[in-house]
Design a protein around this motif. Structure first.
Motif, PDB file in Angstrom:
ATOM      1  N   SER A   1      -2.416  -1.401 -28.754  1.00  0.00           N
ATOM      2  CA  SER A   1      -1.393  -0.373 -28.932  1.00  0.00           C
ATOM      3  C   SER A   1      -1.051   0.434 -27.692  1.00  0.00           C
ATOM      4  CB  SER A   1      -2.094   0.713 -30.191  1.00  0.00           C
ATOM      5  OG  SER A   1      -3.188   1.380 -29.448  1.00  0.00           O
ATOM      6  N   CYS A   2      -1.995   0.661 -26.645  1.00  0.00           N
ATOM      7  CA  CYS A   2      -1.716   1.170 -25.667  1.00  0.00           C
ATOM      8  C   CYS A   2      -0.930   0.356 -24.735  1.00  0.00           C
ATOM      9  CB  CYS A   2      -3.175   1.813 -24.877  1.00  0.00           C
ATOM     10  SG  CYS A   2      -3.943   3.240 -25.731  1.00  0.00           S
TER      11      CYS A   2
ATOM     12  N   LEU B   1       2.608   0.273 -25.552  1.00  0.00           N
ATOM     13  CA  LEU B   1       3.254   1.767 -25.170  1.00  0.00           C
ATOM     14  C   LEU B   1       3.758   1.466 -23.539  1.00  0.00           C
ATOM     15  CD1 LEU B   1       1.250   4.350 -27.181  1.00  0.00           C
ATOM     16  CD2 LEU B   1       3.641   3.765 -27.336  1.00  0.00           C
ATOM     17  N   GLU B   2       2.547   0.966 -22.935  1.00  0.00           N
ATOM     18  CA  GLU B   2       2.674   0.959 -21.434  1.00  0.00           C
ATOM     19  C   GLU B   2       3.937   0.018 -20.999  1.00  0.00           C
ATOM     20  OE1 GLU B   2      -2.036   1.135 -20.471  1.00  0.00           O
ATOM     21  OE2 GLU B   2      -0.906  -0.678 -20.107  1.00  0.00           O
TER      22      GLU B   2
ATOM     23  N   VAL C   1      -1.436   3.961 -20.257  1.00  0.00           N
ATOM     24  CA  VAL C   1      -1.723   4.913 -21.533  1.00  0.00           C
ATOM     25  C   VAL C   1      -3.009   4.846 -22.083  1.00  0.00           C
ATOM     26  CG1 VAL C   1      -0.825   5.521 -23.886  1.00  0.00           C
ATOM     27  CG2 VAL C   1       0.835   4.666 -22.010  1.00  0.00           C
TER      28      VAL C   1
ATOM     29  N   PRO D   1      -5.961   6.207 -24.975  1.00  0.00           N
ATOM     30  CA  PRO D   1      -6.342   7.001 -26.163  1.00  0.00           C
ATOM     31  C   PRO D   1      -6.130   8.308 -25.985  1.00  0.00           C
ATOM     32  CG  PRO D   1      -7.827   5.254 -25.774  1.00  0.00           C
ATOM     33  CD  PRO D   1      -7.140   5.454 -24.595  1.00  0.00           C
TER      34      PRO D   1
ATOM     35  N   ASP E   1      -1.141   9.831 -22.393  1.00  0.00           N
ATOM     36  CA  ASP E   1      -2.130   9.447 -23.619  1.00  0.00           C
ATOM     37  C   ASP E   1      -1.141   8.837 -24.644  1.00  0.00           C
ATOM     38  OD1 ASP E   1      -1.502  11.860 -25.705  1.00  0.00           O
ATOM     39  OD2 ASP E   1      -1.379  12.620 -23.934  1.00  0.00           O
ATOM     40  N   GLU E   2      -1.530   8.244 -25.636  1.00  0.00           N
ATOM     41  CA  GLU E   2      -0.759   7.776 -26.740  1.00  0.00           C
ATOM     42  C   GLU E   2       0.099   8.433 -27.282  1.00  0.00           C
ATOM     43  OE1 GLU E   2      -2.963   5.266 -29.367  1.00  0.00           O
ATOM     44  OE2 GLU E   2      -4.806   6.803 -29.174  1.00  0.00           O
ATOM     45  N   ASP E   3      -0.329   9.720 -27.760  1.00  0.00           N
ATOM     46  CA  ASP E   3       0.489  10.696 -28.558  1.00  0.00           C
ATOM     47  C   ASP E   3       1.647  11.203 -27.892  1.00  0.00           C
ATOM     48  OD1 ASP E   3      -1.199  10.436 -30.743  1.00  0.00           O
ATOM     49  OD2 ASP E   3      -2.236  12.449 -30.489  1.00  0.00           O
TER      50      ASP E   3
ATOM     51  N   ARG F   1       4.213   8.199 -27.386  1.00  0.00           N
ATOM     52  CA  ARG F   1       5.087   8.074 -28.517  1.00  0.00           C
ATOM     53  C   ARG F   1       6.149   9.105 -28.772  1.00  0.00           C
ATOM     54  NH1 ARG F   1       0.205   6.504 -30.934  1.00  0.00           N
ATOM     55  NH2 ARG F   1      -0.397   4.149 -31.334  1.00  0.00           N
TER      56      ARG F   1
END
Length: 333
Positions: A77-78, A81-82, A96, A98, A317-319, A322
């Motif tokens: 998931s990271c 996003l990257e 990215v 967690p 970070d992932e939050d 997003r």
């Protein structure tokens, strides 16, 4: 006859032994926790320590760089996003991490990832520019010792008149110590009383030389702040005085002390004319520029910086990632 030298040596011996014993205990705590897989309670029982003391030792070891953890398995998931962030903003590299609970823990994790990115880019003989803040302090702590004696560290912004462990001068000093290189300080306040006084200060040879060096760095590691109490800059008296003005002008945060709107443009405010720092536009010219920042509160200002195209690398970070990707992609004028 008393020998004062011998007396000093005798006095130092117990202190040295105490330090060695403390280091030994800390090393055992860390080893049992990370390698021996013991719980904190089990470690406390084994070493005669309280669980609170064990927890503090483990936390300190992470903060000061004594322990570094490398996860070789990619987080899908990271990674996704990257790739999306890199494609959307034309970035050369994105990391990215967690999302973790706790604002300071999140800053530390982002900082450690930024330290790893910086370490891959560094080579002896380079000039490395750095800003300030808790995230960058964690980045420097995670580097350990990299002997690059022909390299130079340059502070990219003026500082505060109080020490915090994350002030410009302190972060730059620790980075210079870590690589064994010389350090150049922008020895001035982050905000001068007026644009005129700023220009007068820059006629000083030493400050003019550091600004010249700042514009010529090979790598820049910077963070950013929002306009909330989480931001070191926003809590200073100078910025608090203009808090309402900044908000009225649509400020989402700052990059190296320059306040930006949602499109990444410097706002028309006197603070931006008085700031003693490398400008966002000058940062664009740096070959390798890393923005290390995260948390949902930072999403608007990170988005603004990426929209302005001021950096070519990002650690977040992932939050936050997003939230940034959910924002409309505005074009800077």
């Amino acid at each position: 006859m008393n020998d004062p030298v011998a007396g000093t040596a005798m006095a130092e011996a117990p202190r040295a032994a105490k330090r060695s014993f403390g280091d030994e205990v800390a090393a055992r705590v860390v080893w049992y926790y990370y390698v021996g897989n013991l719980t904190q309670q089990e470690i406390g029982d084994r070493l005669g320590l309280t669980r609170l003391r064990v927890n503090k030792i483990i936390g300190q070891a992470r903060m000061d760089g004594s322990v570094r953890i490398e996860v070789r398995l990619p987080l899908a998931s990271c990674v996704a996003l990257e790739e999306e962030l890199a494609a959307r903003y034309g970035l050369a590299e994105v990391a990215v991490v967690p999302a973790v609970p706790g604002y300071e823990d999140q800053q530390r994790v982002i900082g450690e990832a930024a330290g790893a990115m910086l370490s891959r880019l560094m080579a002896d003989g380079q000039s490395i520019g750095i800003g300030w803040g808790r995230t960058l302090s964690a980045s420097v702590a995670s580097l350990g010792r990299r002997r690059l004696p022909a390299s130079r560290v340059v502070s990219l912004m003026g500082g505060l008149t109080r020490g915090s462990g994350t002030n410009t001068f302190e972060v730059a000093t620790r980075l210079a110590e870590a690589i064994g290189g010389e350090c150049h300080y922008l020895a001035a306040p982050i905000y001068c009383p007026s644009e005129h006084s700023r220009n007068d200060l820059l006629t000083h040879y030493g400050l003019a030389d550091v600004m010249r060096r700042a514009r010529a760095v090979d790598i820049a590691l910077v963070s950013c702040g929002d306009v909330s109490s989480h931001s070191l800059l926003a809590t200073t008296q100078t910025v608090r005085e203009y808090q309402h003005d900044l908000e009225a002008l649509g400020t989402v945060g700052d990059l190296l002390g320059t306040f930006l709107d949602a499109r990444g443009q410097p706002i028309p405010h006197r603070l931006n004319q008085c700031v003693m720092a490398l400008s966002p536009q000058e940062l664009k010219a740096v070959a390798h520029s890393i923005l290390a920042s995260g948390g949902l509160n930072k999403a608007p200002v990170v988005h603004a910086i990426l929209t302005g195209g001021y950096v070519n690398r990002l650690v977040t970070d992932e939050d936050c990632a997003r939230a940034i990707l959910a924002m409309p992609l505005e074009k800077a004028p």
